[in-house]
Design a protein around this motif. Structure first.
Motif, PDB file in Angstrom:
ATOM      1  N   TRP A  96      13.913  -4.102   5.076  1.00  0.00           N
ATOM      2  CA  TRP A  96      13.501  -5.408   4.551  1.00  0.00           C
ATOM      3  C   TRP A  96      14.718  -6.276   4.261  1.00  0.00           C
ATOM      4  CZ3 TRP A  96       8.734  -7.205   4.791  1.00  0.00           C
ATOM      5  CH2 TRP A  96       7.638  -6.321   4.809  1.00  0.00           C
ATOM      6  N   GLU A 100      15.641  -9.812   5.903  1.00  0.00           N
ATOM      7  CA  GLU A 100      15.808 -10.993   5.053  1.00  0.00           C
ATOM      8  C   GLU A 100      17.109 -11.708   5.377  1.00  0.00           C
ATOM      9  OE1 GLU A 100      15.755 -12.207   0.312  1.00  0.00           O
ATOM     10  OE2 GLU A 100      15.335 -10.148   0.930  1.00  0.00           O
ATOM     11  N   LEU A 128       8.350 -12.051   6.218  1.00  0.00           N
ATOM     12  CA  LEU A 128       9.383 -12.555   5.314  1.00  0.00           C
ATOM     13  C   LEU A 128       9.525 -14.066   5.412  1.00  0.00           C
ATOM     14  CD1 LEU A 128      12.209  -9.884   5.574  1.00  0.00           C
ATOM     15  CD2 LEU A 128      10.965 -10.545   3.526  1.00  0.00           C
ATOM     16  N   LEU A 132       9.243 -16.337   2.139  1.00  0.00           N
ATOM     17  CA  LEU A 132      10.388 -17.108   1.661  1.00  0.00           C
ATOM     18  C   LEU A 132      10.212 -18.608   1.833  1.00  0.00           C
ATOM     19  CD1 LEU A 132      13.180 -14.792   3.106  1.00  0.00           C
ATOM     20  CD2 LEU A 132      12.401 -14.926   0.736  1.00  0.00           C
TER      21      LEU A 132
END
Length: 218
Positions: A96, A100, A128, A132
């Motif tokens: 992850w 990211e 993601l 985000l």
């Protein structure tokens, strides 16, 4: 022979299956278990010409579009709950974190497009991106650029590999052995490199400096 059986399949059927697999790859994180790279290469081994490759490539890109859109919507709706769920913990925080960095890093759009060539990571980035708050239009634009290059490249490589094996069946066993040895060696080197990094971080004064996250994709 398996390749001969695959070669008898209808290119449109291969394209349909590839579309479904890649749609699930980015939306339901299937790519963390069955990397899309493998599916594309296997599909390519069944294709024997530019026209067949083009059909499968179009289907594959549509699948990537659906998967990227679905993953973005899931991330937008559920946020970090996916990452911290039981399945998210099974995937691993290091994966992850790497995804990211690709999503919010300084490389921006080109880095996101290139991320399609990173197994597992490419399945996490759509979720993601939604989590985000990366604007959908910017995200999907670069996702389409990356997926087109990714699908086309691996289909061509798969087709060339399939044709080579069909014409040189007597080399299949030694080539497979060399590939297995190379893969095992790379795995050992990778594990040692990760162990060395963890050892350096655990040493006094070895903690990495806090990472500054760049603004979302520009």
């Amino acid at each position: 022979m398996l390749l001969d059986m695959l070669g008898q399949l209808d290119p449109y059927l291969i394209g349909a299956v590839l579309l479904a697999v890649l749609a699930l790859d980015g939306s339901l994180l299937i790519g963390t278990v069955l990397p899309g790279d493998a599916a594309i290469v296997v599909a390519g081994t069944a294709l024997t010409g530019p026209a067949e490759i083009a059909v499968a490539a179009v289907a594959g890109v549509i699948g990537c579009y659906l998967g990227a859109t679905g993953g973005w919507l899931i991330g937008r709706r559920y946020g970090s709950r996916v990452r911290h769920s039981r399945a998210g913990k099974w995937i691993g925080e290091h994966r992850w974190t790497r995804a990211e960095r690709m999503t919010t890093g300084e490389g921006g759009g080109p880095a996101l497009a290139a991320s399609f060539f990173l197994p597992v990571v490419n399945a996490l980035i759509p979720v993601l991106a939604g989590t985000l708050g990366v604007p959908y239009r910017r995200f999907i634009r670069w996702a389409l650029v990356g997926s087109t290059a990714w699908v086309s490249t691996y289909l061509v490589l798969g087709s060339l590999a399939g044709e080579f094996v069909r014409q040189n069946e007597h080399l299949m066993v030694p080539v497979a052995g060399c590939v297995a040895i190379l893969a095992a060696g790379l795995a050992v080197i990778s594990r040692r490199a990760r162990a060395d990094r963890r050892a350096r971080v655990s040493e006094p004064g070895g903690s990495p400096a806090p990472r500054t996250v760049s603004p979302p994709l520009q």
